[in-house]
Design a protein around this motif. Structure first.
Motif, PDB file in Angstrom:
ATOM      1  N   UNK A 277       0.812  -1.217   0.000  1.00 31.95           N
ATOM      2  CA  UNK A 277       0.000   0.000   0.000  1.00 31.95           C
ATOM      3  C   UNK A 277       0.844   1.265   0.000  1.00 31.95           C
ATOM      4  N   UNK A 278       1.829   1.363   0.884  1.00 28.83           N
ATOM      5  CA  UNK A 278       2.629   2.583   0.928  1.00 28.83           C
ATOM      6  C   UNK A 278       3.953   2.310   1.624  1.00 28.83           C
ATOM      7  N   UNK A 279       4.883   3.213   1.420  1.00 28.53           N
ATOM      8  CA  UNK A 279       6.160   3.216   2.120  1.00 28.53           C
ATOM      9  C   UNK A 279       6.546   4.666   2.352  1.00 28.53           C
ATOM     10  N   UNK A 280       6.971   4.968   3.572  1.00 28.16           N
ATOM     11  CA  UNK A 280       7.425   6.317   3.924  1.00 28.16           C
ATOM     12  C   UNK A 280       6.390   7.375   3.564  1.00 28.16           C
ATOM     13  N   UNK A 281       5.132   7.071   3.818  1.00 27.96           N
ATOM     14  CA  UNK A 281       4.001   7.973   3.585  1.00 27.96           C
ATOM     15  C   UNK A 281       3.770   8.276   2.104  1.00 27.96           C
ATOM     16  N   UNK A 282       4.346   7.475   1.225  1.00 28.12           N
ATOM     17  CA  UNK A 282       4.078   7.578  -0.207  1.00 28.12           C
ATOM     18  C   UNK A 282       3.164   6.425  -0.585  1.00 28.12           C
ATOM     19  N   UNK A 283       2.022   6.741  -1.163  1.00 23.95           N
ATOM     20  CA  UNK A 283       1.008   5.725  -1.452  1.00 23.95           C
ATOM     21  C   UNK A 283       1.354   4.986  -2.739  1.00 23.95           C
TER      22      UNK A 283
END
Length: 676
Positions: A277-283
């Motif tokens: 879904x996401x990593x480091x608040x990047x979707x």
């Protein structure tokens, strides 16, 4: 227990259908015994098999209770399975040719599946009745003997006060509602309690916003928009138009029985560690969020969370999930593919060809198939019905495996007005049809028929059977189903390509497909490896020995996190199915010479990057000018360990700016003299 230990009973149901003993014996998955009235006159044969401890498959579902009594009377120790071969095969205008199909159904029934876990919901019977007028109060009065009732009236008109305060009658408007049976929470505006001195009409005191309410059951008689998406699938939420007395009666009856403990399957298993879904608040991937009709899925940091109490089991999230983080459990994808493998092998062993698999649910599909058999021509001999919990649970891995196993076509039976959108199924069918058509399996071998009419079902089944005649893999695959969805998907597509009538190396796909590669502008790539850190599927990787970016296409799920994370913006997605790339080892996208520390010789970066930094900073910035600047440039050419050592041992601050000299009165006098 081996197939030879299983006894398979095929009954002609008082000779109303034709049995083909030769075909059945070749593919039924056990030792065949035929009968004419197994449920009555010949029940003793069944009891004897139970008493002997044999595993038993019975080709009848109508007399399930009689068979259960026989098993109990005989003290059956082994499990037994039931298969409906009458309405699905024998009762048909092509019943005489349905022997291979009956064999497939009997063999498939004997294939075990893993039970799904159970979710328990608790309700103490605290109910909230929503309405606008006396209809809500009357409904609450009828429920008061069974439930702890409160009435909430939205914008009420002139309502006669109840003669007795049997339950609270309040005023308010629901602003938000969350939860499920046993755990509803509501936020209410315009909330007010009634005046006990109400005389001719119900009067309310001062209103306020932001009140909260918790309840186990909601009975919504407002005749307005529902409080929840896919409201008819939300456990504990009962909605009826107050102008429809039948609907109101049904809602009240259901509500009165919602007290106690209720079990429901955990339809979807979820592994947060696989979620893209996401990593480091990047979707990145939002496929499940886009498809869930009930709102059971919500973002939860780097992954999503699925509320099993709200999940209604449509399975679209599991079918669309490219990593296998969400996987269906009723049955699991591996179990479903294992049953399809058994069915297609049995069908071919019994002499069948050009099988078309008809996926249907039990609630809608079985009555239509039954009606078609009793009042119409029945299903064609080459159309094999396979019951699933929801047709939307079937993903690309299942369809790829099905065609690899030699099926000629697939058909999904949906309602004329589905309970929830079929967007996920439509995307799956579109993607798989693109792949199958490119591989030579014919034009659109997978179809969907949306109907509540048995005759329309029969017509669609006959059309599919005619269209798929003579197609399918000449030498089908035999691979075993894998328990993990992503592993199953990879082997299914590899085997599909191997047995395809006209294999091609690459199949271009539409945007959003779960397979593909990436295109990297290598000139702009700095090998910062941010994409490697962001990739949730390990499709992108580095090399601990050298500055290198590598890519494994078979692992890529097209989540887009690499492209969204890349600081240079040099990555783009390329949806496709590249079979050669899937079979190839990791592909090196970019590689550079490492830069070695000038102190210890350890490689710690790329030569091009360090040289570019030195060129930009050397002599062009005050920090890297003069004697102190030379020392700072040397520090930039050290690895992290030597850099720290240099700073500590030499009391050297690489960031310290030159200190200005103290100004004296002579400096001011000299400057003023120059000005004058």
């Amino acid at each position: 227990m081996s197939a030879s230990d299983r006894i398979v009973f095929a009954c002609s149901c008082e000779r109303t259908m034709t049995l083909d003993p030769d075909a059945l014996a070749k593919g039924c998955g056990g030792r065949l015994e035929t009968a004419n009235q197994l449920c009555r006159a010949e029940i003793g044969r069944l009891e004897a098999a139970f008493a002997a401890g044999a595993a038993v498959t019975i080709g009848c579902t109508q007399e399930e209770d009689a068979f259960a009594d026989a098993a109990e009377a005989a003290g059956a120790s082994a499990p037994y399975a039931l298969a409906n071969v009458r309405e699905t095969g024998g009762w048909s205008s092509e019943g005489a040719a349905a022997g291979p199909k009956m064999a497939a159904l009997l063999a498939m029934a004997g294939t075990p599946v893993t039970d799904a876990a159970i979710v328990t919901l608790e309700s103490e019977g605290v109910a909230l009745v929503l309405g606008r007028d006396e209809a809500a109060i009357e409904a609450a009065r009828r429920l008061a003997d069974h439930l702890d009732v409160t009435v909430l009236l939205e914008r009420p008109g002139d309502i006669a006060p109840p003669r007795k305060a049997e339950f609270p009658v309040l005023k308010g408007r629901v602003r938000t509602a969350t939860g499920h049976l046993g755990a509803f929470e509501l936020s209410i505006d315009d909330y007010a309690a009634p005046s006990p001195a109400s005389r001719a009409r119900l009067l309310f005191g001062p209103a306020r916003d932001g009140a909260t309410s918790a309840c186990d059951v909601i009975v919504d008689l407002r005749g307005d928009q529902p409080l929840f998406p896919a409201h008819d699938l939300r456990p504990g939420y009962l909605r009826a138009d107050p102008r429809d007395p039948v609907a109101v009666e049904r809602a009240l009856f259901d509500a009165a029985n919602l007290v106690g403990t209720f079990d429901k399957p955990r339809f979807v298993n979820f592994d947060a560690g696989l979620c893209a879904h996401s990593r480091s608040k990047i979707v990145g991937c939002t496929r499940c969020l886009d498809l869930c009709p009930t709102g059971a899925i919500a973002p939860a940091g780097d992954h999503v969370a699925i509320d099993p109490a709200i999940c209604a089991g449509c399975g679209q999230c599991a079918a669309a999930c490219p990593t296998g983080a969400a996987s269906y459990a009723l049955p699991a994808a591996g179990d479903l593919v294992a049953r399809l493998r058994v069915a297609t092998r049995a069908y071919r062993a019994a002499g069948g060809a050009d099988a078309v698999i008809l996926f249907h649910d039990v609630e809608h599909g079985e009555p239509l198939i039954d009606a078609l058999a009793r009042f119409g021509d029945g299903l064609p001999a080459t159309v094999i019905p396979v019951a699933v919990n929801e047709i939307t649970q079937v993903g690309p891995e299942t369809l790829a495996a099905l065609f690899a196993y030699g099926a000629a076509g697939a058909l999904f039976l949906a309602r004329a007005k589905p309970k929830h959108p079929l967007d996920g199924l439509a995307r799956t069918v579109e993607t798989v049809n693109t792949i199958l058509t490119a591989l030579g399996f014919g034009e659109a071998p997978v179809g969907v028929v949306e109907t509540d009419d048995p005759d329309a079902l029969g017509a669609a089944a006959r059309a599919a059977a005619r269209a798929r005649a003579g197609s399918g893999a000449a030498v089908p695959a035999t691979f075993l189903a894998q328990p993990k969805k992503r592993q199953l998907l990879e082997i299914a597509f590899r085997e599909l390509h191997r047995v395809a009538p006209a294999p091609v190396p690459v199949v271009p796909l539409a945007a959003g497909a779960p397979f593909g590669g990436i295109v990297v502008d290598v000139e702009g790539c700095t090998l910062c490896l941010s994409c490697v850190s962001a990739c949730p599927a390990d499709a992108l990787s580095d090399n601990p020995e050298r500055p290198m970016l590598r890519f494994t296409e078979s692992l890529c799920v097209q989540c887009g996190l690499c492209a969204a994370t890349c600081p240079e913006g040099v990555i783009t997605l390329e949806p496709r199915l590249d079979f050669a790339a899937w079979d190839a080892p990791r592909r090196v996208i970019k590689e550079e010479e490492p830069f070695c520390c000038i102190e210890c010789g350890k490689a710690f970066g790329t030569k091009a990057t360090i040289e570019r930094v030195m060129d930009k900073l050397g002599g062009r910035h005050w920090m890297f000018s003069g004697e102190a600047g030379e020392e700072r440039l040397r520090v930039l050419q050290m690895c992290e360990d030597c850099r720290v050592q240099a700073v500590v041992n030499e009391s050297f601050d690489p960031h310290e700016a030159p200190r200005p000299k103290p100004r004296t009165s002579e400096d001011y006098i000299r400057e003023r003299g120059k000005l004058s």
